[in-house]
Design an enzyme around this catalytic site. Structure first.
Site, short mmCIF file in Angstrom:
data_model
loop_
_atom_site.label_atom_id
_atom_site.label_comp_id
_atom_site.label_asym_id
_atom_site.label_seq_id
_atom_site.Cartn_x
_atom_site.Cartn_y
_atom_site.Cartn_z
N LEU A 14 4.72 -4.32 3.12
CA LEU A 14 3.69 -3.54 3.79
C LEU A 14 2.44 -3.61 2.92
O LEU A 14 2.54 -3.59 1.68
CB LEU A 14 4.13 -2.07 3.95
CG LEU A 14 5.32 -1.80 4.87
CD1 LEU A 14 5.68 -0.31 4.85
CD2 LEU A 14 5.02 -2.24 6.30
N ASP A 15 1.28 -3.69 3.55
CA ASP A 15 0.03 -3.70 2.79
C ASP A 15 -0.07 -2.46 1.91
O ASP A 15 0.56 -1.44 2.18
CB ASP A 15 -1.18 -3.74 3.74
CG ASP A 15 -1.22 -5.03 4.55
OD1 ASP A 15 -0.62 -6.02 4.12
OD2 ASP A 15 -1.85 -5.02 5.62
N ILE A 16 -0.90 -2.53 0.88
CA ILE A 16 -1.00 -1.43 -0.07
C ILE A 16 -1.40 -0.12 0.60
O ILE A 16 -0.96 0.96 0.18
CB ILE A 16 -2.00 -1.80 -1.20
CG1 ILE A 16 -1.96 -0.75 -2.32
CG2 ILE A 16 -3.42 -1.98 -0.65
CD1 ILE A 16 -2.72 -1.16 -3.57
#
Length: 242
Positions: A102-104
């Protein structure tokens, strides 16, 4: 199996820590104090006790994390906190890793395990594992966007597989909306890029489910827990040993 490997796999400590624990005579095997890390044991039959606690061997472990914003889906990083930093020592000693990423700034469901076969199966393009997201969007998405998602959004470097876009609510005054998006891939920034291709911007993104796993409503952001028996049963559809 060697006794030191068994103890490491049970989350007692690292190999170095386990050797120290054995030297301190804190481990018994079938009622006898054991100090040799090289001792061969039968992990399914022998009774191994550490500090008055009987240990049970687990080859694979599975944790469900509600990922917060600001941490990255990696096992190590020199600049940011990783999802492993959210786990306790027992979980980290199992050498788990995130299944996908998952993106930051994306929150929500993330599965962590040390079962490489399961991770490969869940991420395989051939399996078409659905990933469902809740997104707050700047701009008003409409029926034309729904049809575009169903057809397959074309980006600069690839064309996405058909996806489902459901418009949950619209705020005309604030020029924003809330949508539910289901994709079958997991390309870099995919959901954000798909929305951007329609002239809108994702403001926040939360993953609600991945395959048969759903984000528990009672799991606080940043918390994690082991998968339940029912959740483990649901993963058997991938045909790998759990």
């Amino acid at each position: 199996m060697r006794l030191d490997k068994f103890l490491v796999d049970c989350g007692v400590g690292s190999r170095t820590e386990v050797k120290t624990i054995l030297k301190k005579k804190q481990v018994t095997v079938n009622g006898k104090v054991e100090t040799s890390s090289k001792l061969q044991i039968n992990e399914t039959i022998d009774q191994i006790i550490y500090l008055n606690r009987q240990l049970s061997y687990e080859k694979f472990v599975y944790y469900l994390l509600n990922k917060p914003s600001g941490v990255i889906s990696a096992t190590e990083d020199n600049h940011h906190r990783t999802v492993l930093d959210l786990l306790d020592d027992d979980a980290r000693h199992k050498e788990v890793f995130p299944v996908g990423r998952l993106d930051i700034d994306t929150t929500g469901l993330l599965l962590l395990t040390n079962n490489g076969q399961l991770a490969h199966a869940m991420l395989s393009p051939k399996k078409h594992v659905d990933k469902n997201y809740l997104a707050d969007v700047l701009g008003i998405m409409d029926y034309a966007d729904v049809l575009a998602f169903e057809k397959g959004i074309t980006l600069k470097d690839y064309t996405c597989q058909p996806a489902r876009l459901e418009i949950l609510s619209v705020d005309e005054t604030a020029n924003c909306c809330r949508v539910n998006i289901t994709i079958r891939e997991g390309k870099f920034h995919q959901v954000k890029r798909m929305v951007a291709s329609r002239g809108k911007e994702v403001l926040s993104l939360e993953r609600l489910s991945m395959g048969p796993l759903s984000l528990p409503t009672d799991l606080a952001r940043g918390d994690y827990r082991r998968l339940t028996e029912e959740e483990l049963d649901s993963l058997k559809e991938f045909g790998v040993s759990l």
